[in-house]
Enzyme design. Structure first.
Site, PDB file in Angstrom:
ATOM      1  CE  LYS A  19      40.345  51.526  41.879  1.00 43.08           C
ATOM      2  NZ  LYS A  19      41.593  50.911  42.337  1.00 43.08           N
ATOM      3  NE  ARG A  24      49.199  51.580  35.087  1.00 46.18           N
ATOM      4  CZ  ARG A  24      48.624  50.910  36.084  1.00 46.18           C
ATOM      5  NH1 ARG A  24      47.648  51.447  36.781  1.00 46.18           N
ATOM      6  NH2 ARG A  24      49.034  49.677  36.402  1.00 46.18           N
ATOM      7  NE  ARG A 120      45.593  45.410  49.033  1.00 46.93           N
ATOM      8  CZ  ARG A 120      45.229  46.025  47.920  1.00 46.93           C
ATOM      9  NH1 ARG A 120      44.645  47.221  48.000  1.00 46.93           N
ATOM     10  NH2 ARG A 120      45.433  45.474  46.747  1.00 46.93           N
ATOM     11  CB  SER A 165      51.206  41.914  40.891  1.00 43.78           C
ATOM     12  OG  SER A 165      51.146  43.263  41.267  1.00 43.78           O
ATOM     13  CD  GLN A 167      48.408  47.231  42.730  1.00 46.23           C
ATOM     14  OE1 GLN A 167      48.924  46.765  43.744  1.00 46.23           O
ATOM     15  NE2 GLN A 167      47.170  47.666  42.705  1.00 46.23           N
ATOM     16  CG  ASP A 317      40.597  45.008  40.167  1.00 42.70           C
ATOM     17  OD1 ASP A 317      41.214  44.432  41.084  1.00 42.70           O
ATOM     18  OD2 ASP A 317      41.083  45.945  39.500  1.00 42.70           O
ATOM     19  CE  LYS A 344      43.909  41.874  43.506  1.00 44.06           C
ATOM     20  NZ  LYS A 344      44.916  42.667  42.830  1.00 44.06           N
ATOM     21  NE  ARG A 348      38.027  43.093  46.296  1.00 40.85           N
ATOM     22  CZ  ARG A 348      38.498  43.975  45.420  1.00 40.85           C
ATOM     23  NH1 ARG A 348      39.003  43.562  44.276  1.00 40.85           N
ATOM     24  NH2 ARG A 348      38.458  45.269  45.686  1.00 40.85           N
ATOM     25  NE  ARG A 392      37.636  46.777  42.074  1.00 42.85           N
ATOM     26  CZ  ARG A 392      37.509  47.848  41.292  1.00 42.85           C
ATOM     27  NH1 ARG A 392      36.342  48.211  40.848  1.00 42.85           N
ATOM     28  NH2 ARG A 392      38.584  48.545  40.953  1.00 42.85           N
TER      29      ARG A 392
HETATM   30  C1  S3P Z   1      45.921  47.508  39.342  1.00 43.86           C
HETATM   31  C2  S3P Z   1      46.359  46.212  39.344  1.00 43.86           C
HETATM   32  C3  S3P Z   1      45.680  45.115  40.046  1.00 43.86           C
HETATM   33  C4  S3P Z   1      44.255  45.517  40.437  1.00 43.86           C
HETATM   34  C5  S3P Z   1      44.178  46.896  41.022  1.00 43.86           C
HETATM   35  C6  S3P Z   1      44.680  47.924  40.022  1.00 43.86           C
HETATM   36  C7  S3P Z   1      46.695  48.530  38.613  1.00 43.86           C
HETATM   37  O1  S3P Z   1      46.400  44.776  41.213  1.00 43.86           O
HETATM   38  O2  S3P Z   1      43.731  44.582  41.362  1.00 43.86           O
HETATM   39  O3  S3P Z   1      42.839  47.222  41.364  1.00 43.86           O
HETATM   40  O4  S3P Z   1      46.177  49.632  38.373  1.00 43.86           O
HETATM   41  O5  S3P Z   1      47.846  48.222  38.261  1.00 43.86           O
HETATM   42  P1  S3P Z   1      47.639  43.754  41.136  1.00 43.86           P
HETATM   43  O6  S3P Z   1      48.563  44.303  40.154  1.00 43.86           O
HETATM   44  O7  S3P Z   1      48.243  43.688  42.502  1.00 43.86           O
HETATM   45  O8  S3P Z   1      47.034  42.448  40.730  1.00 43.86           O
END
Ligand code: S3P
Length: 437
Positions: A19, A24, A120, A165, A167, A317, A344, A348, A392
């Site tokens: 995923k 990306r 979130r 993170s 992200q 995750d 999340k 969770r 999940r």
């Molecule tokens: C992800 C980063 C994680 C993960 C998410 C996918 C990503 O989140 O929990 O399912 O693809 O960069 P965080 O970066 O907020 O921890």
């Protein structure tokens, strides 16, 4: 969907594309020059949200078959202003990464999401993007809908990650692509590094050095990316559902083909090995600048262990399904420093405690830690789990049902399509007792 005590899971299976990497690849191909051909992409609800968003910015995206995606990018700096709101459904990764990308373009974008995504935190991403010269507003200062006004004169900056993170890190790296000069990101948490690996593949001017345990990533912006031909490895987090099912259901022996194993993502695999899991990694190869293996798993007598805080970014995750493994292990398992679980697709931290408690498994929590008192015996079942729109939690509850005397039901299985649309088919193929109604 519901599930019940199963034996002898057997067979060879393929799980869908990763995923994180699929998101990306769609984003980077959409801003590259020329065409990209992405084989084995995850065609799930979350990825379709990223695809819709990038089409709204002007990219051309088509499927030549269900798993083969052809993308013609707009070129760096070429994002058009979307004519309407972009709806990101359930996907935190899609919304946060695309916020980063648009922060360094002279466009204004409205971001919306479903009930789970709208609870979130978004300020953690948007406040870092202000450094590029962008501005934003959020409902109650933290939640979607968000309006982001990107910068018409983006400025590079040095940024230190304050939360573990990937992200947030990736949002800044994507913003840096259309920003002249050098943007620097320091990551002391060692979060997943797919963005960095892929940026190199597309020819970005990116460099990573490790100083002690801190990764310093520098990007020199305004350097065109070039379209690529790539195959997507299987998702290691999705793979863990059949893998843990096989470990805890007696006399099982399965092989999951084509699984991504990356040191910033493989914490759960290392932990399972330490718990005594019989897992072998076979046929090593490279795909999309990542290591890939076929993974053979046989039923095992697991033992509880202590999982330190520093491992949590590498398996963030995977705690819900690991909680199911821990509930079948002999002795105590500690999940240390898992506060991020609260942010999340659902909370969770509470969801795991609820699943365990309803299944009759003793579990305690102390501040940021969860302690699970496992026993290698069938759970009671005859329960229904509220999944709070969390894919999940839904799949973890169903795997718990495979080691329960009576049925485990979930209130909603629709969200499973966000990450693992073939979950039901794959689990049935290895012999899991799972039914739709
Ligand atoms: C992800 C980063 C994680 C993960 C998410 C996918 C990503 O989140 O929990 O399912 O693809 O960069 P965080 O970066 O907020 O921890």
């Amino acid at each position: 969907m519901k599930s019940i005590s199963s034996k002898k899971l057997k067979g060879n299976i393929l799980i869908p594309g990763d995923k994180s990497i699929s998101h990306r690849l769609v984003i980077l191909s959409s801003i590259a020059i020329g065409k990209s051909n992405i084989k084995g992409i995850l065609k799930s609800d979350d990825i379709m949200k990223t695809i819709d968003a990038m089409k709204n910015f002007g990219a051309s995206i088509e499927f030549s078959n269900p798993y083969n995606c052809l993308i013609k990018g707009v070129g760096l700096g070429g994002l058009a202003e979307p004519k309407s709101a972009l709806d990101f459904g359930n996907s935190g990764t899609a919304v946060r990464l695309i916020m980063g990308l648009s922060a360094s373009h002279p466009i204004t974008t409205l971001f919306v999401g479903d009930a789970s995504l709208s609870m979130r935190p978004m300020d953690r991403v948007l406040k870092s993007l202000v450094n590029f010269g962008s501005s934003y507003s959020l409902r109650k200062e933290n939640y979607l809908p968000a309006i982001l006004k990107g910068s018409d004169n983006p400025i590079p900056f040095s940024f230190e990650l304050e939360e573990p993170s990937a992200q947030i890190k990736s949002a800044v790296l994507l913003g840096a692509l259309n920003t002249p000069g050098v943007t620097k990101v320091k990551d002391k948490f060692n979060t997943r590094d797919h963005t960095e690996r892929l940026l190199e593949l597309y020819g970005a001017n990116i460099n990573t050095v490790k100083k002690r345990s801190v990764r310093e990533i520098t990007i020199k912006g305004i350097n065109e990316l070039k379209g690529i031909d790539v195959s997507v490895p299987g998702d290691p987090s999705s793979a863990l559902f059949p893998i843990i099912a096989a470990l805890i259901c007696k006399n099982s022996d399965i092989t999951v083909k084509n699984v991504l194993i990356n040191p910033t993502r493989d914490g759960a695999y290392r932990v399972l090995k330490d718990m005594g899991a019989d897992i072998s990694f076979l046929n090593h190869r490279i795909m999309a600048a990542e290591e890939v293996y076929d993974i053979r798993v046989r039923s095992s007598n697991l033992k509880g262990i202590n999982i330190p805080r520093k491992l949590s970014p590498t398996m963030i995750d995977d705690y819900p399904i690991l909680a199911v493994a821990a509930s079948m292990a002999k002795g105590k398992t500690y999940f240390k420093g898992v506060n991020e679980l609260r942010f999340k697709e659902s909370d969770r931290f509470s969801g795991i405690l609820n699943l365990l408690e309803k299944s009759g498994v003793r579990a305690d929590s102390k501040k940021d830690d969860i302690i699970i008192y496992g026993k290698s015996e069938l759970k009671k079942g005859d329960i229904e789990i509220e999944t709070n729109l969390d894919h999940r939690m839904a799949m973890s509850a169903l795997v718990m049902g495979l080691v329960s005397k009576k049925e485990v039901k979930i209130d909603n299985d629709e969200t499973i399509k966000t990450s693992f649309p073939s979950f039901y088919k794959v689990m049935l193929k290895i012999g899991a007792k799972l039914s739709k109604k």
